[in-house]
Design a protein around this motif. Structure first.
Motif, PDB file in Angstrom:
ATOM      1  N   ASP A   1       0.814  -1.224   0.000  1.00 32.70           N
ATOM      2  CA  ASP A   1       0.000   0.000   0.000  1.00 32.70           C
ATOM      3  C   ASP A   1       0.845   1.271   0.000  1.00 32.70           C
ATOM      4  O   ASP A   1       0.300   2.372   0.022  1.00 32.70           O
ATOM      5  N   SER A   2       2.154   1.122  -0.010  1.00 37.21           N
ATOM      6  CA  SER A   2       3.040   2.284   0.038  1.00 37.21           C
ATOM      7  C   SER A   2       3.523   2.663  -1.354  1.00 37.21           C
ATOM      8  O   SER A   2       3.814   1.796  -2.186  1.00 37.21           O
ATOM      9  N   LEU A   3       3.628   3.966  -1.583  1.00 37.09           N
ATOM     10  CA  LEU A   3       4.222   4.491  -2.807  1.00 37.09           C
ATOM     11  C   LEU A   3       5.506   5.201  -2.414  1.00 37.09           C
ATOM     12  O   LEU A   3       5.490   6.139  -1.609  1.00 37.09           O
ATOM     13  N   LEU A   4       6.621   4.718  -2.963  1.00 40.94           N
ATOM     14  CA  LEU A   4       7.941   5.199  -2.563  1.00 40.94           C
ATOM     15  C   LEU A   4       8.568   6.061  -3.649  1.00 40.94           C
ATOM     16  O   LEU A   4       8.380   5.808  -4.844  1.00 40.94           O
ATOM     17  N   ALA A   5       9.348   7.031  -3.230  1.00 42.95           N
ATOM     18  CA  ALA A   5      10.070   7.897  -4.166  1.00 42.95           C
ATOM     19  C   ALA A   5      11.397   7.255  -4.548  1.00 42.95           C
ATOM     20  O   ALA A   5      12.023   6.555  -3.748  1.00 42.95           O
ATOM     21  N   LYS A   6      11.818   7.523  -5.765  1.00 36.11           N
ATOM     22  CA  LYS A   6      13.130   7.109  -6.237  1.00 36.11           C
ATOM     23  C   LYS A   6      13.978   8.351  -6.474  1.00 36.11           C
ATOM     24  O   LYS A   6      13.513   9.345  -7.050  1.00 36.11           O
ATOM     25  N   LEU A   7      15.207   8.317  -6.017  1.00 39.13           N
ATOM     26  CA  LEU A   7      16.165   9.389  -6.250  1.00 39.13           C
ATOM     27  C   LEU A   7      16.986   9.025  -7.483  1.00 39.13           C
ATOM     28  O   LEU A   7      17.431   7.885  -7.624  1.00 39.13           O
ATOM     29  N   HIS A   8      17.171   9.989  -8.358  1.00 38.10           N
ATOM     30  CA  HIS A   8      17.931   9.780  -9.591  1.00 38.10           C
ATOM     31  C   HIS A   8      19.325  10.363  -9.421  1.00 38.10           C
ATOM     32  O   HIS A   8      19.476  11.527  -9.041  1.00 38.10           O
ATOM     33  N   LEU A   9      20.333   9.562  -9.731  1.00 35.07           N
ATOM     34  CA  LEU A   9      21.729   9.988  -9.605  1.00 35.07           C
ATOM     35  C   LEU A   9      22.448   9.775 -10.919  1.00 35.07           C
ATOM     36  O   LEU A   9      22.051   8.917 -11.721  1.00 35.07           O
ATOM     37  N   TRP A  10      23.510  10.532 -11.114  1.00 31.03           N
ATOM     38  CA  TRP A  10      24.330  10.377 -12.302  1.00 31.03           C
ATOM     39  C   TRP A  10      25.793  10.521 -11.948  1.00 31.03           C
ATOM     40  O   TRP A  10      26.144  11.152 -10.951  1.00 31.03           O
ATOM     41  N   CYS A  11      26.636   9.930 -12.775  1.00 38.33           N
ATOM     42  CA  CYS A  11      28.075  10.020 -12.599  1.00 38.33           C
ATOM     43  C   CYS A  11      28.682  10.461 -13.926  1.00 38.33           C
ATOM     44  O   CYS A  11      28.429   9.856 -14.976  1.00 38.33           O
ATOM     45  N   ASP A  12      29.469  11.527 -13.875  1.00 42.91           N
ATOM     46  CA  ASP A  12      30.152  12.078 -15.054  1.00 42.91           C
ATOM     47  C   ASP A  12      31.425  11.272 -15.299  1.00 42.91           C
ATOM     48  O   ASP A  12      32.416  11.410 -14.570  1.00 42.91           O
ATOM     49  N   LEU A  13      31.395  10.415 -16.310  1.00 43.60           N
ATOM     50  CA  LEU A  13      32.563   9.566 -16.584  1.00 43.60           C
ATOM     51  C   LEU A  13      33.766  10.361 -17.049  1.00 43.60           C
ATOM     52  O   LEU A  13      34.900   9.996 -16.752  1.00 43.60           O
ATOM     53  N   ASP A  14      33.538  11.456 -17.769  1.00 40.53           N
ATOM     54  CA  ASP A  14      34.675  12.276 -18.179  1.00 40.53           C
ATOM     55  C   ASP A  14      35.394  12.844 -16.976  1.00 40.53           C
ATOM     56  O   ASP A  14      36.622  12.918 -16.949  1.00 40.53           O
ATOM     57  N   GLY A  15      34.638  13.218 -15.951  1.00 34.41           N
ATOM     58  CA  GLY A  15      35.245  13.692 -14.704  1.00 34.41           C
ATOM     59  C   GLY A  15      36.079  12.613 -14.040  1.00 34.41           C
ATOM     60  O   GLY A  15      37.182  12.883 -13.540  1.00 34.41           O
ATOM     61  N   LEU A  16      35.585  11.388 -14.040  1.00 31.28           N
ATOM     62  CA  LEU A  16      36.359  10.276 -13.466  1.00 31.28           C
ATOM     63  C   LEU A  16      37.597   9.994 -14.293  1.00 31.28           C
ATOM     64  O   LEU A  16      38.658   9.693 -13.745  1.00 31.28           O
ATOM     65  N   ARG A  17      37.476  10.080 -15.611  1.00 33.01           N
ATOM     66  CA  ARG A  17      38.627   9.816 -16.483  1.00 33.01           C
ATOM     67  C   ARG A  17      39.752  10.820 -16.243  1.00 33.01           C
ATOM     68  O   ARG A  17      40.915  10.479 -16.365  1.00 33.01           O
ATOM     69  N   ARG A  18      39.376  12.060 -15.918  1.00 31.63           N
ATOM     70  CA  ARG A  18      40.389  13.104 -15.691  1.00 31.63           C
ATOM     71  C   ARG A  18      41.030  13.004 -14.312  1.00 31.63           C
ATOM     72  O   ARG A  18      42.119  13.520 -14.113  1.00 31.63           O
ATOM     73  N   SER A  19      40.352  12.362 -13.370  1.00 34.96           N
ATOM     74  CA  SER A  19      40.903  12.338 -12.008  1.00 34.96           C
ATOM     75  C   SER A  19      41.854  11.197 -11.783  1.00 34.96           C
ATOM     76  O   SER A  19      42.133  10.396 -12.570  1.00 34.96           O
TER      77      SER A  19
END
Length: 176
Positions: free
Chosen positions: A158-176
């Motif tokens: 009976d519950s409706l739950l929220a989902k959080l959307h996340l992203w990861c910038d791969l170019d940022g990881l490639r540079r680090s």
């Protein structure tokens, strides 16, 4: 015996199916699929998800110890021309008995290393059920950032739950 993180092939399908059916049943709030929906799928569906070809649109890694599967994570690649630069992380799961051993972090690191090696990819996205603080912390440490919240995203009983959307910038990881 040491733990190994590897891309899973079709021979792992029975163990992968069993692990994920347990995940869907134990943590229904964390997954958009129900155990009943996934249990109804034939074994060859699970085998197709574990194809090892370079052209495979879904790739799954597992933490293994001998014949035991300790945890998993998947990456779904987009095929449509305008969104081929994105991929979706799915199904990160480590059973309770194997938690706090660094398995989830190891799986996530392996997935992100693989994603960085695919030149067309710029972004990995995922969703987390609101309130899953451990998952949010893990993803945050890996470089994922929140970009939105989807209210009423998943119905669990009976519950409706929220989902959080996340992203990861791969170019940022490639540079680090």
């Amino acid at each position: 015996m040491a733990m190994n993180i590897q891309r899973l092939g079709p021979t792992w399908a029975p163990a992968y199916r069993q692990l994920m059916l347990g995940a869907y049943a134990r943590h229904p709030e964390a997954f958009t699929s129900s155990p009943e929906e996934r249990a109804a799928l034939p074994l060859d569906w699970w085998q197709r998800r574990l194809q090892e070809k370079d052209q495979a649109q879904e790739r799954v890694w597992g933490a293994t110890q001998g014949a035991d599967l300790l945890g998993v994570v998947g990456l779904g690649l987009e095929t449509r021309e305008k969104v081929r630069h994105k991929a979706t992380l799915f199904g990160l799961y480590v059973p309770d008995r194997h938690r706090r051993l660094g398995i989830a972090k190891g799986l996530l690191d392996e997935l992100l290393t693989h994603a960085q090696g695919l030149p067309r990819l710029r972004v990995v996205q995922l969703t987390v059920t609101e309130g899953n603080h451990a998952a949010l912390a893990l993803y945050g440490q890996a470089g994922f950032r929140l970009f939105g919240s989807e209210p009423l995203a998943v119905a669990v009983g009976d519950s409706l739950l929220a989902k959080l959307h996340l992203w990861c910038d791969l170019d940022g990881l490639r540079r680090s």
